[in-house]
Write a protein that holds these residues in place. Structure first.
Motif, mmCIF file in Angstrom:
data_model
loop_
_atom_site.group_PDB
_atom_site.id
_atom_site.type_symbol
_atom_site.label_atom_id
_atom_site.label_comp_id
_atom_site.label_asym_id
_atom_site.label_seq_id
_atom_site.Cartn_x
_atom_site.Cartn_y
_atom_site.Cartn_z
ATOM 1 N N PHE A 170 0.816 -1.089 -0.328
ATOM 2 C CA PHE A 170 -0.132 -0.016 0.043
ATOM 3 C C PHE A 170 0.923 1.156 0.456
ATOM 4 O O PHE A 170 1.991 1.584 0.821
ATOM 5 N N ARG A 171 0.458 2.422 -0.442
ATOM 6 C CA ARG A 171 1.229 3.417 -0.733
ATOM 7 C C ARG A 171 0.358 4.712 -0.279
ATOM 8 O O ARG A 171 -1.392 4.711 -0.927
ATOM 9 N N LEU A 172 0.639 5.493 1.199
ATOM 10 C CA LEU A 172 -0.198 6.430 1.350
ATOM 11 C C LEU A 172 0.180 7.578 1.086
ATOM 12 O O LEU A 172 1.017 8.234 0.729
ATOM 13 N N ARG A 173 -1.105 8.537 0.419
ATOM 14 C CA ARG A 173 -0.876 9.565 -0.807
ATOM 15 C C ARG A 173 -1.718 10.219 0.150
ATOM 16 O O ARG A 173 -2.697 10.740 -0.353
ATOM 17 N N ILE A 174 -1.028 11.404 0.827
ATOM 18 C CA ILE A 174 -1.371 12.678 1.025
ATOM 19 C C ILE A 174 -1.625 13.580 0.687
ATOM 20 O O ILE A 174 -0.351 14.266 0.531
ATOM 21 N N ASN A 175 -2.875 14.643 0.218
ATOM 22 C CA ASN A 175 -2.238 15.571 -0.822
ATOM 23 C C ASN A 175 -2.745 16.172 -0.469
ATOM 24 O O ASN A 175 -3.244 17.573 -0.723
ATOM 25 N N GLY A 176 -4.157 16.695 1.330
ATOM 26 C CA GLY A 176 -3.742 17.621 1.376
ATOM 27 C C GLY A 176 -4.134 17.817 3.378
ATOM 28 O O GLY A 176 -4.050 17.287 3.330
ATOM 29 N N GLY A 184 -4.305 19.819 -2.756
ATOM 30 C CA GLY A 184 -3.591 19.190 -4.236
ATOM 31 C C GLY A 184 -2.098 19.214 -4.160
ATOM 32 O O GLY A 184 -0.862 20.330 -5.321
ATOM 33 N N ILE A 185 -1.504 19.196 -3.106
ATOM 34 C CA ILE A 185 -0.057 19.055 -2.542
ATOM 35 C C ILE A 185 0.872 18.365 -3.730
ATOM 36 O O ILE A 185 -0.074 16.947 -4.110
ATOM 37 N N GLN A 186 1.861 18.767 -4.527
ATOM 38 C CA GLN A 186 2.461 18.091 -4.974
ATOM 39 C C GLN A 186 3.931 17.698 -4.638
ATOM 40 O O GLN A 186 4.997 18.864 -4.611
ATOM 41 N N TRP A 187 4.191 16.608 -4.117
ATOM 42 C CA TRP A 187 5.377 16.566 -2.985
ATOM 43 C C TRP A 187 7.033 16.699 -3.410
ATOM 44 O O TRP A 187 7.640 17.185 -3.106
ATOM 45 N N SER A 194 -2.101 24.388 -3.504
ATOM 46 C CA SER A 194 -2.632 25.993 -3.221
ATOM 47 C C SER A 194 -3.351 25.303 -1.526
ATOM 48 O O SER A 194 -2.986 24.590 -1.155
ATOM 49 N N LEU A 195 -3.271 27.087 -1.589
ATOM 50 C CA LEU A 195 -4.118 27.035 -0.424
ATOM 51 C C LEU A 195 -5.240 27.923 -0.131
ATOM 52 O O LEU A 195 -5.906 28.317 -1.316
ATOM 53 N N GLY A 196 -6.257 27.814 0.463
ATOM 54 C CA GLY A 196 -7.646 27.934 0.455
ATOM 55 C C GLY A 196 -7.470 27.966 1.993
ATOM 56 O O GLY A 196 -8.030 27.829 2.631
ATOM 57 N N VAL A 199 3.258 28.260 -2.746
ATOM 58 C CA VAL A 199 2.314 28.228 -2.283
ATOM 59 C C VAL A 199 1.374 28.555 -3.061
ATOM 60 O O VAL A 199 1.603 30.169 -3.287
ATOM 61 N N GLY A 200 0.444 28.638 -3.703
ATOM 62 C CA GLY A 200 -0.625 29.217 -4.498
ATOM 63 C C GLY A 200 -1.979 29.796 -3.893
ATOM 64 O O GLY A 200 -2.139 28.583 -2.908
ATOM 65 N N SER A 201 -2.634 30.993 -4.311
ATOM 66 C CA SER A 201 -3.426 30.932 -3.832
ATOM 67 C C SER A 201 -4.348 31.969 -5.292
ATOM 68 O O SER A 201 -3.779 32.344 -6.123
ATOM 69 N N SER A 202 -6.147 32.012 -4.426
ATOM 70 C CA SER A 202 -6.495 32.663 -5.826
ATOM 71 C C SER A 202 -8.035 33.479 -4.508
ATOM 72 O O SER A 202 -8.415 32.957 -3.842
ATOM 73 N N THR A 203 -7.594 34.418 -5.223
ATOM 74 C CA THR A 203 -9.576 35.021 -4.441
ATOM 75 C C THR A 203 -10.420 35.866 -6.285
ATOM 76 O O THR A 203 -9.552 36.634 -6.976
ATOM 77 N N ILE A 204 -11.209 36.391 -5.974
ATOM 78 C CA ILE A 204 -12.389 36.563 -6.398
ATOM 79 C C ILE A 204 -11.994 38.368 -6.440
ATOM 80 O O ILE A 204 -11.624 38.609 -5.439
ATOM 81 N N SER A 205 -11.664 39.149 -7.693
ATOM 82 C CA SER A 205 -11.911 40.704 -7.674
ATOM 83 C C SER A 205 -12.406 41.491 -7.428
ATOM 84 O O SER A 205 -11.902 42.591 -6.683
ATOM 85 N N TYR A 206 -13.508 41.012 -6.249
ATOM 86 C CA TYR A 206 -14.349 42.257 -5.419
ATOM 87 C C TYR A 206 -13.918 41.211 -4.340
ATOM 88 O O TYR A 206 -14.707 42.447 -3.238
ATOM 89 N N ASP A 207 -13.249 40.787 -3.842
ATOM 90 C CA ASP A 207 -12.703 40.328 -2.194
ATOM 91 C C ASP A 207 -11.734 41.010 -2.006
ATOM 92 O O ASP A 207 -10.898 40.995 -1.933
#
Length: 132
Positions: free
Chosen positions: A5-11, A32-35, A41-43, A77-85
């Motif tokens: 078994f391979r445990l793959r944690i990506n968040g 969406g972690i790419q080890w 990515s951050l939210g 680390v990447g992130s995004s937000t809506i332009s009105y926020d």
């Protein structure tokens, strides 16, 4: 022969609570972690408007970035937000994120279209802010 078994944690997901009375006010996470590339990515979301504009989002971003860079050994680390926020944009900039691009008319809300602002921060940029 036993199976392999391979445990793959990506968040990693977290609840945001106030220090004063432990009230649940939002959630945050790294996903969406790419080890191999040391990126994620951050939210973050503060659900109740009564807690908006009080610094909880900024504090949450700081904690999440510390975890990403110190504990998970990520490089970007990447992130995004809506332009009105505007509050979210200011919080991202306050903790060191840099605007990397805009996806035009990406989000549709109530019949209107809004841009998505893309942010990123690198470990050396974050580390430079920690020494101040």
């Amino acid at each position: 022969m036993s199976p392999k078994f391979r445990l793959r944690i990506n968040g990693f997901h977290f609840h945001l609570r106030t220090l004063a009375d432990d009230t649940l006010i939002g959630c945050a996470g790294l996903f969406g972690i790419q080890w191999m590339h040391q990126i994620a990515s951050l939210g973050i979301a503060i659900g109740d408007p009564a807690y908006w504009g009080k610094g909880y989002g900024t504090d949450g971003l700081k904690l999440l970035l510390g975890y990403a860079f110190r504990e998970l050994n990520l490089y970007r680390v990447g992130s995004s937000t809506i332009s009105y926020d505007i509050r979210s944009i200011k919080a991202h900039e306050k903790v060191g994120f840099r605007q990397e691009g805009i996806q035009r008319s990406f989000i549709q809300r109530e019949g209107r279209r809004f841009d998505l602002i893309i942010f990123g921060i690198l470990r050396p940029e974050w580390e430079a802010l920690q020494t101040r």
